[in-house]
Design a protein around this motif. Structure first.
Motif, PDB file in Angstrom:
ATOM      1  N   LEU A   1      -7.968  -0.385   1.940  1.00  0.00           N
ATOM      2  CA  LEU A   1      -7.334  -1.454   1.170  1.00  0.00           C
ATOM      3  C   LEU A   1      -5.863  -1.113   0.997  1.00  0.00           C
ATOM      4  CD1 LEU A   1      -7.634  -4.048  -0.642  1.00  0.00           C
ATOM      5  CD2 LEU A   1      -7.850  -2.444  -2.549  1.00  0.00           C
ATOM      6  N   ILE A   2      -4.986  -2.002   1.428  1.00  0.00           N
ATOM      7  CA  ILE A   2      -3.549  -1.800   1.309  1.00  0.00           C
ATOM      8  C   ILE A   2      -3.071  -2.442   0.013  1.00  0.00           C
ATOM      9  CG2 ILE A   2      -1.290  -2.283   2.366  1.00  0.00           C
ATOM     10  CD1 ILE A   2      -3.105  -0.293   3.935  1.00  0.00           C
ATOM     11  N   LYS A   3      -2.253  -1.721  -0.742  1.00  0.00           N
ATOM     12  CA  LYS A   3      -1.711  -2.218  -2.010  1.00  0.00           C
ATOM     13  C   LYS A   3      -0.245  -1.834  -2.125  1.00  0.00           C
ATOM     14  CE  LYS A   3      -3.841  -2.153  -5.744  1.00  0.00           C
ATOM     15  NZ  LYS A   3      -4.530  -2.020  -7.008  1.00  0.00           N
ATOM     16  N   GLY A   4       0.483  -2.612  -2.946  1.00  0.00           N
ATOM     17  CA  GLY A   4       1.850  -2.244  -3.272  1.00  0.00           C
ATOM     18  C   GLY A   4       2.921  -2.810  -2.365  1.00  0.00           C
ATOM     19  N   ASN A   5       2.540  -3.573  -1.335  1.00  0.00           N
ATOM     20  CA  ASN A   5       3.513  -4.185  -0.425  1.00  0.00           C
ATOM     21  C   ASN A   5       2.980  -5.565  -0.048  1.00  0.00           C
ATOM     22  OD1 ASN A   5       4.987  -5.058   1.830  1.00  0.00           O
ATOM     23  ND2 ASN A   5       5.341  -2.976   2.555  1.00  0.00           N
ATOM     24  N   ILE A   6       3.370  -6.583  -0.802  1.00  0.00           N
ATOM     25  CA  ILE A   6       2.798  -7.915  -0.637  1.00  0.00           C
ATOM     26  C   ILE A   6       3.023  -8.470   0.766  1.00  0.00           C
ATOM     27  CG2 ILE A   6       4.740  -9.297  -1.469  1.00  0.00           C
ATOM     28  CD1 ILE A   6       1.034  -9.814  -2.378  1.00  0.00           C
ATOM     29  N   LYS A   7       4.121  -8.115   1.406  1.00  0.00           N
ATOM     30  CA  LYS A   7       4.369  -8.593   2.776  1.00  0.00           C
ATOM     31  C   LYS A   7       3.334  -8.017   3.736  1.00  0.00           C
ATOM     32  CE  LYS A   7       9.313  -9.504   2.443  1.00  0.00           C
ATOM     33  NZ  LYS A   7      10.631  -9.209   3.028  1.00  0.00           N
ATOM     34  N   LYS A   8       3.111  -6.719   3.655  1.00  0.00           N
ATOM     35  CA  LYS A   8       2.129  -6.053   4.521  1.00  0.00           C
ATOM     36  C   LYS A   8       0.721  -6.556   4.203  1.00  0.00           C
ATOM     37  CE  LYS A   8       0.946  -3.057   7.646  1.00  0.00           C
ATOM     38  NZ  LYS A   8       1.168  -3.413   9.046  1.00  0.00           N
ATOM     39  N   GLU A   9       0.417  -6.719   2.921  1.00  0.00           N
ATOM     40  CA  GLU A   9      -0.896  -7.201   2.507  1.00  0.00           C
ATOM     41  C   GLU A   9      -1.163  -8.601   3.071  1.00  0.00           C
ATOM     42  OE1 GLU A   9      -1.660  -6.287  -1.858  1.00  0.00           O
ATOM     43  OE2 GLU A   9       0.392  -5.562  -1.557  1.00  0.00           O
TER      44      GLU A   9
ATOM     45  N   ILE B   1       6.282 -14.205   4.733  1.00  0.00           N
ATOM     46  CA  ILE B   1       5.375 -13.723   5.781  1.00  0.00           C
ATOM     47  C   ILE B   1       4.355 -14.800   6.146  1.00  0.00           C
ATOM     48  CG2 ILE B   1       3.626 -11.975   6.354  1.00  0.00           C
ATOM     49  CD1 ILE B   1       6.588 -10.986   6.212  1.00  0.00           C
ATOM     50  N   TYR B   2       3.806 -15.477   5.153  1.00  0.00           N
ATOM     51  CA  TYR B   2       2.832 -16.553   5.376  1.00  0.00           C
ATOM     52  C   TYR B   2       3.408 -17.607   6.317  1.00  0.00           C
ATOM     53  CZ  TYR B   2      -0.150 -20.562   4.123  1.00  0.00           C
ATOM     54  OH  TYR B   2      -0.984 -21.648   4.158  1.00  0.00           O
ATOM     55  N   GLU B   3       4.626 -18.060   6.009  1.00  0.00           N
ATOM     56  CA  GLU B   3       5.270 -19.091   6.835  1.00  0.00           C
ATOM     57  C   GLU B   3       5.506 -18.594   8.261  1.00  0.00           C
ATOM     58  OE1 GLU B   3       8.914 -22.266   6.439  1.00  0.00           O
ATOM     59  OE2 GLU B   3       9.178 -20.304   5.498  1.00  0.00           O
ATOM     60  N   LYS B   4       5.962 -17.366   8.393  1.00  0.00           N
ATOM     61  CA  LYS B   4       6.220 -16.777   9.710  1.00  0.00           C
ATOM     62  C   LYS B   4       4.937 -16.707  10.549  1.00  0.00           C
ATOM     63  CE  LYS B   4       7.391 -12.332  11.687  1.00  0.00           C
ATOM     64  NZ  LYS B   4       7.589 -10.929  11.370  1.00  0.00           N
ATOM     65  N   LEU B   5       3.833 -16.265   9.940  1.00  0.00           N
ATOM     66  CA  LEU B   5       2.581 -16.100  10.669  1.00  0.00           C
ATOM     67  C   LEU B   5       1.926 -17.438  11.024  1.00  0.00           C
ATOM     68  CD1 LEU B   5       1.127 -13.017   8.809  1.00  0.00           C
ATOM     69  CD2 LEU B   5       2.147 -13.083  11.082  1.00  0.00           C
ATOM     70  N   LEU B   6       2.223 -18.491  10.254  1.00  0.00           N
ATOM     71  CA  LEU B   6       1.672 -19.817  10.578  1.00  0.00           C
ATOM     72  C   LEU B   6       2.535 -20.545  11.615  1.00  0.00           C
ATOM     73  CD1 LEU B   6       0.279 -21.132   7.206  1.00  0.00           C
ATOM     74  CD2 LEU B   6      -0.981 -20.333   9.177  1.00  0.00           C
ATOM     75  N   ASN B   7       3.705 -20.000  11.922  1.00  0.00           N
ATOM     76  CA  ASN B   7       4.538 -20.501  13.018  1.00  0.00           C
ATOM     77  C   ASN B   7       4.756 -22.018  12.957  1.00  0.00           C
ATOM     78  OD1 ASN B   7       6.116 -20.106  15.279  1.00  0.00           O
ATOM     79  ND2 ASN B   7       4.413 -20.348  16.700  1.00  0.00           N
ATOM     80  N   GLY B   8       5.130 -22.508  11.788  1.00  0.00           N
ATOM     81  CA  GLY B   8       5.425 -23.932  11.649  1.00  0.00           C
ATOM     82  C   GLY B   8       4.261 -24.794  11.195  1.00  0.00           C
TER      83      GLY B   8
END
Length: 123
Positions: free
Chosen positions: A40-48, A89-96
């Motif tokens: 479980l990754i914590k402490g970095n919302i972009k990475k999470e 990050i969400y916007e980037k990963l959804l690519n438009g």
């Protein structure tokens, strides 16, 4: 109805399926930022966010769908002040692609995660 539990993807941490495919829809259960090794990754919302969205992408592929076919997303965050970092990050990963979405601040999540994301997509 078909239960989706990818062999090489995230594992359920309770009595539920990772996703359920019914008709032309696939419902992806809430995903935590858990790596392939189960950490479980914590402490970095972009990475999470990146880990969760990659896991959702893997689950959707297993169900015969894709990120571009997501119609609705629910996001649960312990700290809404990190919204802009998440959104970047969400916007980037959804690519438009821009599905309907809700983002809610919550006090607690499973495994004390900082974020959980669930999705519904067309097949």
């Amino acid at each position: 109805m078909q239960l989706i539990n990818p062999k090489n993807g995230p594992k359920a941490i309770g009595p539920y399926s990772i996703a359920v495919k019914t008709g032309n829809l696939v419902f992806v259960s809430g995903q935590l930022p858990i790596t392939d090794s189960g950490e479980l990754i914590k402490g970095n919302i972009k990475k999470e966010t990146e880990i969760i969205m990659k896991n959702i992408e893997l689950i959707l592929k297993e169900a015969g769908s894709s990120i571009e076919k997501i119609v609705k997303v629910n996001v649960y965050m312990k700290d809404i002040s990190k919204f802009s970092e998440f959104n970047e990050i969400y916007e980037k990963l959804l690519n438009g692609h821009k599905p309907a979405r809700a983002v809610v601040e919550v006090s607690k999540l499973p495994k004390d995660s900082d974020i959980e994301i669930e999705a519904v997509a067309e097949v």
